[in-house]
Design an enzyme around this catalytic site. Structure first.
Site, short mmCIF file in Angstrom:
data_model
loop_
_atom_site.label_atom_id
_atom_site.label_comp_id
_atom_site.label_asym_id
_atom_site.label_seq_id
_atom_site.Cartn_x
_atom_site.Cartn_y
_atom_site.Cartn_z
N GLU A 177 0.80 -1.22 0.00
CA GLU A 177 0.00 0.00 0.00
C GLU A 177 0.84 1.28 0.00
O GLU A 177 0.77 2.10 0.94
CB GLU A 177 -0.97 -0.01 1.18
CG GLU A 177 -1.93 -1.19 1.16
CD GLU A 177 -2.99 -1.12 2.26
OE1 GLU A 177 -2.93 -0.18 3.09
OE2 GLU A 177 -3.88 -1.99 2.28
N GLU A 374 -5.29 -8.66 1.13
CA GLU A 374 -5.93 -8.20 2.36
C GLU A 374 -7.41 -7.97 2.09
O GLU A 374 -7.78 -7.31 1.11
CB GLU A 374 -5.34 -6.88 2.87
CG GLU A 374 -3.99 -7.00 3.54
CD GLU A 374 -3.53 -5.67 4.14
OE1 GLU A 374 -4.41 -4.86 4.55
OE2 GLU A 374 -2.32 -5.44 4.20
#
Length: 472
Positions: A177, A374
């Site tokens: 991320e 995720e």
């Protein structure tokens, strides 16, 4: 951006089966679970520093102890293996392996050496993430991700780990991320290092991408077979599809959130509309000749997809923006809530957005395998009188999103795995210990682990590759 689902990609409520080679796993991050913040040579990260800033983290919490995984690793691996998952996605603490960004630390490297061996002993495959936000504070003091040197130091760190673990780790992820690292860390200041400097987030984003490219090339040269990056995506829908301003706001968010990271990695260029939108911020002065070629030089073998919710995007400013926007140059942006269920984080539950996202990625990047690295939800779990933790909302969330994955596969998307976030309740960044994402409950006073009902459900799904009927 808005995408219409084909009929073949609508989620089905009945029993569903995934292929035998589908990867089932759980995920964590080093700072969120390890603890042992000052042991065996580890030096402070930006999160150690940020969490001590008054008001930065709910309750003044820090990750000094977290889940004490550093001392309980073997038991945690046995618990994980008992759930029947075949993969564990974990991150490595840079300040543990190369303290202060300097020389390698044998004690810190030894922890991950033992972790990998323990995983393999229990037939769990390790999926290693090099960077999940815990930059050594000494490197931040020298400029952090806003300076080019940090990318070079990252390559040194990556090489150190590959020399130690490259013979046993099958999948290497460079970054987790980078949107959060760049824009929450350097533009809005909501995450470490807490800088609110607008265009600094764009400069940080470029150096993060450069770090990915340089490290990927070096790791490939040293024999790494499967290389990837993990990006957090949103599905940006205009709040009013008939309002040109809202449609354009959604496009801008899509450019800054999604395409800014994937297009340089895949195609060696920044999106033209992004460059036009941000030209006035002057950030491209950090982009040198050859940088974009370096970012895209080594093709990735897998794209990690993190998804929690989509976004309704409006050009009309919110009454209470709640601090600086994480999107440089879009301070007047707002994200009005829709009539959707919400988690304890206030995030909308939008599983069909995951289907749309996976289909879009497949259509725009054909031939690139996808893995959901995720996906999960925070809810207000309570320990019952019998010591059990029943979490039907989380179970329903996981079920709905796995059905969304199955629907995307039915629509043609090459999705090869799913990792639940998170294995354990943990230090949830700016929320501290106030929000619980784990399928395993952690009592932070005693460190007792208790698998929740969602863990038992997920265990059955991972072992059988089948989703039970939820239509009744």
């Amino acid at each position: 951006m808005t995408t219409t689902l084909p009929a073949s990609a609508e989620a089905a409520p009945g029993p569903l089966a995934f292929p035998p080679d589908f990867r089932w796993g759980v995920a964590t991050a080093s700072y969120q679970i390890e603890g042992a913040a000052a042991e065996d040579g580890r030096t402070p990260s930006i999160w150690d520093t940020f969490s001590r800033v008054p008001g930065a983290v709910v309750g003044g919490d820090t990750g000094d102890v977290a889940c004490d995984h550093y001392h309980r690793m073997a038991d945690d691996v046995r618990l994980m293996a008992g759930l029947g998952v075949g993969w564990y996605r974990f991150s490595v603490a840079w300040p543990r392996v190369r303290p202060d960004g300097g020389a390698p630390n044998p004690a810190g490297i030894g922890f991950y050496d033992r972790l990998v061996d323990e995983l393999l002993t229990h037939d769990v495959s390790p999926w290693l993430t090099l960077y999940h936000w815990d930059l050594p504070q000494a490197l931040e003091d020298a400029g952090g991700w806003t300076v080019r040197d940090t990318a070079d130091r990252f390559v040194e760190y990556a090489v150190t780990l590959h020399e130690a673990l490259g013979d046993r780790v099958p999948v290497w992820t460079t970054l987790n991320e980078p949107w959060c690292s760049a824009f929450l860390g350097y533009t809005s200041g909501r995450h470490a290092p807490g800088r609110q400097e607008g265009a600094a987030g764009l400069r940080a984003a470029h150096h993060l991408l450069l770090a990915h490219g340089l490290a990927a090339t070096e790791l490939r040269a040293r024999g790494a077979d499967t290389l990837g990056v993990t990006l957090n995506f949103t599905v940006a829908d205009p709040a009013d599809p008939e309002d040109p301003a809202d449609v354009d706001a959604a496009r801008r968010v899509d450019a800054l959130h999604n395409r800014m990271f994937l297009e340089p990695i895949r195609h060696g260029e920044y999106p033209a509309d992004l460059l036009a939108d941000t030209e006035h911020l002057g950030w491209t002065e950090v982009v040198r000749d050859g940088d974009l070629a370096a970012i895209s030089a080594t093709p990735i073998d897998v794209l990690g997809v993190n998804y929690y919710h989509g976004d309704s995007v409006s050009a009309r400013p919110a009454a209470d923006p709640g601090g600086p926007s994480p999107f440089p140059g879009l301070d007047r942006l707002s994200m009005p809530l829709r009539d959707l269920p919400r988690t304890a984080m206030g995030w909308e539950v939008q599983p069909e957005g995951l289907t749309r996202l996976l289909l879009r990625l497949h259509d725009e990047h054909p031939g690139l395998p996808l893995v959901v690295t995720e996906n999960g939800a925070a809810y207000d779990d309570e320990v019952g009188p019998d010591g059990e933790v029943d979490d039907p909302e989380r179970l329903a969330y996981l079920d709905a999103h796995l059905r969304a994955v199955h629907a995307a596969r039915a629509g043609g998307a090459d999705v090869r795995g799913y990792f639940a976030w998170s294995f354990l309740d943990n230090f949830e960044w700016a929320e501290g210990y106030a929000k619980r994402f784990g399928i395993v409950h952690v009592d932070y006073d005693t460190q007792v682990r208790t698998p929740k009902s969602s863990a038992r459900w997920f265990s059955d799904v991972a072992r059988t590759g089948r989703l039970p009927d939820r239509s009744q």
